[in-house]
Design an enzyme around this catalytic site. Sequence first.
Site, PDB file in Angstrom:
ATOM      1  N   GLY A  92      41.239  47.909  44.969  1.00 27.61           N
ATOM      2  CA  GLY A  92      42.157  47.167  44.313  1.00 27.61           C
ATOM      3  C   GLY A  92      42.181  47.429  42.726  1.00 27.61           C
ATOM      4  O   GLY A  92      42.024  48.318  42.169  1.00 27.61           O
ATOM      5  N   ARG A  93      42.846  46.303  41.982  1.00 27.88           N
ATOM      6  CA  ARG A  93      42.827  46.584  40.536  1.00 27.88           C
ATOM      7  C   ARG A  93      41.671  47.002  39.776  1.00 27.88           C
ATOM      8  O   ARG A  93      41.581  48.145  39.164  1.00 27.88           O
ATOM      9  CB  ARG A  93      43.212  45.181  40.000  1.00 27.88           C
ATOM     10  CG  ARG A  93      44.734  44.604  40.253  1.00 27.88           C
ATOM     11  CD  ARG A  93      45.156  43.356  39.766  1.00 27.88           C
ATOM     12  NE  ARG A  93      44.108  42.324  40.639  1.00 27.88           N
ATOM     13  CZ  ARG A  93      44.468  41.266  41.385  1.00 27.88           C
ATOM     14  NH1 ARG A  93      45.778  40.978  41.092  1.00 27.88           N
ATOM     15  NH2 ARG A  93      43.717  40.512  42.006  1.00 27.88           N
ATOM     16  N   ARG A 125      31.054  39.750  45.207  1.00 30.10           N
ATOM     17  CA  ARG A 125      30.647  38.284  45.050  1.00 30.10           C
ATOM     18  C   ARG A 125      29.357  38.242  46.326  1.00 30.10           C
ATOM     19  O   ARG A 125      29.145  39.193  46.830  1.00 30.10           O
ATOM     20  CB  ARG A 125      31.551  37.294  46.016  1.00 30.10           C
ATOM     21  CG  ARG A 125      32.736  36.860  45.318  1.00 30.10           C
ATOM     22  CD  ARG A 125      32.358  35.744  44.032  1.00 30.10           C
ATOM     23  NE  ARG A 125      33.401  35.493  43.124  1.00 30.10           N
ATOM     24  CZ  ARG A 125      33.824  35.949  42.235  1.00 30.10           C
ATOM     25  NH1 ARG A 125      33.344  36.820  41.739  1.00 30.10           N
ATOM     26  NH2 ARG A 125      34.707  35.217  41.558  1.00 30.10           N
ATOM     27  N   HIS A 148      25.492  37.775  36.630  1.00 26.45           N
ATOM     28  CA  HIS A 148      26.983  37.723  36.882  1.00 26.45           C
ATOM     29  C   HIS A 148      27.652  37.834  35.597  1.00 26.45           C
ATOM     30  O   HIS A 148      28.313  36.959  35.216  1.00 26.45           O
ATOM     31  CB  HIS A 148      27.582  36.369  37.494  1.00 26.45           C
ATOM     32  CG  HIS A 148      28.800  36.369  38.179  1.00 26.45           C
ATOM     33  ND1 HIS A 148      28.991  35.697  39.220  1.00 26.45           N
ATOM     34  CD2 HIS A 148      29.941  37.150  37.820  1.00 26.45           C
ATOM     35  CE1 HIS A 148      30.587  35.870  39.487  1.00 26.45           C
ATOM     36  NE2 HIS A 148      30.827  36.859  38.752  1.00 26.45           N
ATOM     37  N   GLU A 176      24.168  31.631  43.523  1.00 22.12           N
ATOM     38  CA  GLU A 176      24.000  31.499  41.827  1.00 22.12           C
ATOM     39  C   GLU A 176      24.021  30.294  41.366  1.00 22.12           C
ATOM     40  O   GLU A 176      24.477  29.224  41.790  1.00 22.12           O
ATOM     41  CB  GLU A 176      25.121  32.286  41.554  1.00 22.12           C
ATOM     42  CG  GLU A 176      25.165  33.728  41.862  1.00 22.12           C
ATOM     43  CD  GLU A 176      26.312  34.396  41.277  1.00 22.12           C
ATOM     44  OE1 GLU A 176      27.105  33.754  40.591  1.00 22.12           O
ATOM     45  OE2 GLU A 176      26.790  35.417  41.813  1.00 22.12           O
ATOM     46  N   ARG A 181      41.114  46.886  54.249  1.00 21.57           N
ATOM     47  CA  ARG A 181      41.565  46.736  55.578  1.00 21.57           C
ATOM     48  C   ARG A 181      43.017  47.503  55.869  1.00 21.57           C
ATOM     49  O   ARG A 181      43.141  47.942  56.739  1.00 21.57           O
ATOM     50  CB  ARG A 181      42.154  45.083  55.525  1.00 21.57           C
ATOM     51  CG  ARG A 181      40.889  44.323  55.685  1.00 21.57           C
ATOM     52  CD  ARG A 181      41.450  43.039  55.336  1.00 21.57           C
ATOM     53  NE  ARG A 181      41.904  42.591  53.947  1.00 21.57           N
ATOM     54  CZ  ARG A 181      42.254  41.498  53.749  1.00 21.57           C
ATOM     55  NH1 ARG A 181      42.252  40.441  54.227  1.00 21.57           N
ATOM     56  NH2 ARG A 181      42.882  41.343  52.458  1.00 21.57           N
ATOM     57  N   GLY A 191      29.885  40.817  34.649  1.00 20.48           N
ATOM     58  CA  GLY A 191      30.747  41.837  34.609  1.00 20.48           C
ATOM     59  C   GLY A 191      31.757  41.849  33.731  1.00 20.48           C
ATOM     60  O   GLY A 191      32.133  42.734  33.269  1.00 20.48           O
TER      61      GLY A 191
END
Length: 321
Positions: A153-154, A232, A279, A261, A175, A281
Amino acid sequence: MPDQIHVLSMGEMMPAVDAALAKSFIVHQAAVDEISGIVAAFGKHIRGIATRGRQKTDAALIARLPNLEIIANFGVGYDSIDLPAAIERGIIVTNTPDVLNEEVADFTVGLLLATIRELPQADRFVRDGKWLRGAYPLTQTLRDRTIGFIGMGRIGQAIAKRIAAFDVPIVYHSRKPQADVAYKYYPDLKTMAADVDTLIAIVPGGASTRHMINADILAALGPRGILINVARGSVVDQNALIEALRNGVIHGAGLDVFTDEPSVPAPLLALPNVVVVPHVGSGTHHTREIMGNLVVDNLRSWFAGKGPLTPVRETPWPKAS
Ligand code: NAP
Ligand code: 8YV
């Protein structure tokens, strides 16, 4: 802007976001153990939520807020929000897409190289004085690898654009094939895992992706395999990953996200072939500020009667007439 709009701010929101919200709204800032009390006192008044996703916006919380109109998520992933419960009530959900694509993509390339070339391990080697006793062992390489993206995706596309500059083949699984993406598409994840030696996970969390990377997929990836997870924690069966890393089923992993987390299990931390980061990013001053502004702007726009700026795909907007 109408006066006296109450907004619940939760999930350890950035102080700058709370300060900006306070210019337009009555803000109830709530730590995890304070939410219930604040909802008991102000639940009828609260019309908006700003959340960082660290606490769930679940059906029970939504049910206690009878006048809730909008949930503004700080982050592009909104798996901490019970969407069906929000949709049933016609509650708008917004997120912060696109503004973090480049940051997360830069970071992912860093994590990939750090994992393959063992940069944190080599850093520890120097600090521990081990270099004085001999050279650091040779490592794996990015050369001759094929990178399989789980999600294109993006952010996946922003990562792929950078990886392409390294002259390694890129393929992907999702998908359905992504329009305007020329990389080879695999409808089946296991087939792709068997054909590549490096996986980068960048899909949303939630039920449809839960444990999609399991013992089977890791076995298909094989002993040269590297897994990078910036999606995730729920996307990976963490226990299966620990076993695979311990037994040489795959070579190594670079992880930004975890099952529970901020807890990272001791058996994972004990492994020498995994790079773990908390976490982060999107975690720069630059990008978090832009994300925070978008949270505030979504709430301001909604309560000014101008609609949400970045509603999530499933949210009932524009409303059916
Ligand atoms: P996006 O544009 O919506 O792209 C999601 C991609 O995942 C699409 O290619 C989508 O294709 C695919 N996908 C979705 N569900 C799938 C499934 N069940 N099986 C296989 N593929 C699936 O999202 P984005 O903006 O790139 O963000 C992706 C995710 O990255 C976020 O939701 C968030 O969880 C994570 N993220 C993490 C950090 C961090 O700090 N580590 C930062 C930002 C985002 P199809 O719909 O065709 O399947
Ligand atoms: C955020 C993220 O740091 O956007 C996302 O989905 O995972 C990160 O950018 C997080 O959501 C809020 O802390």
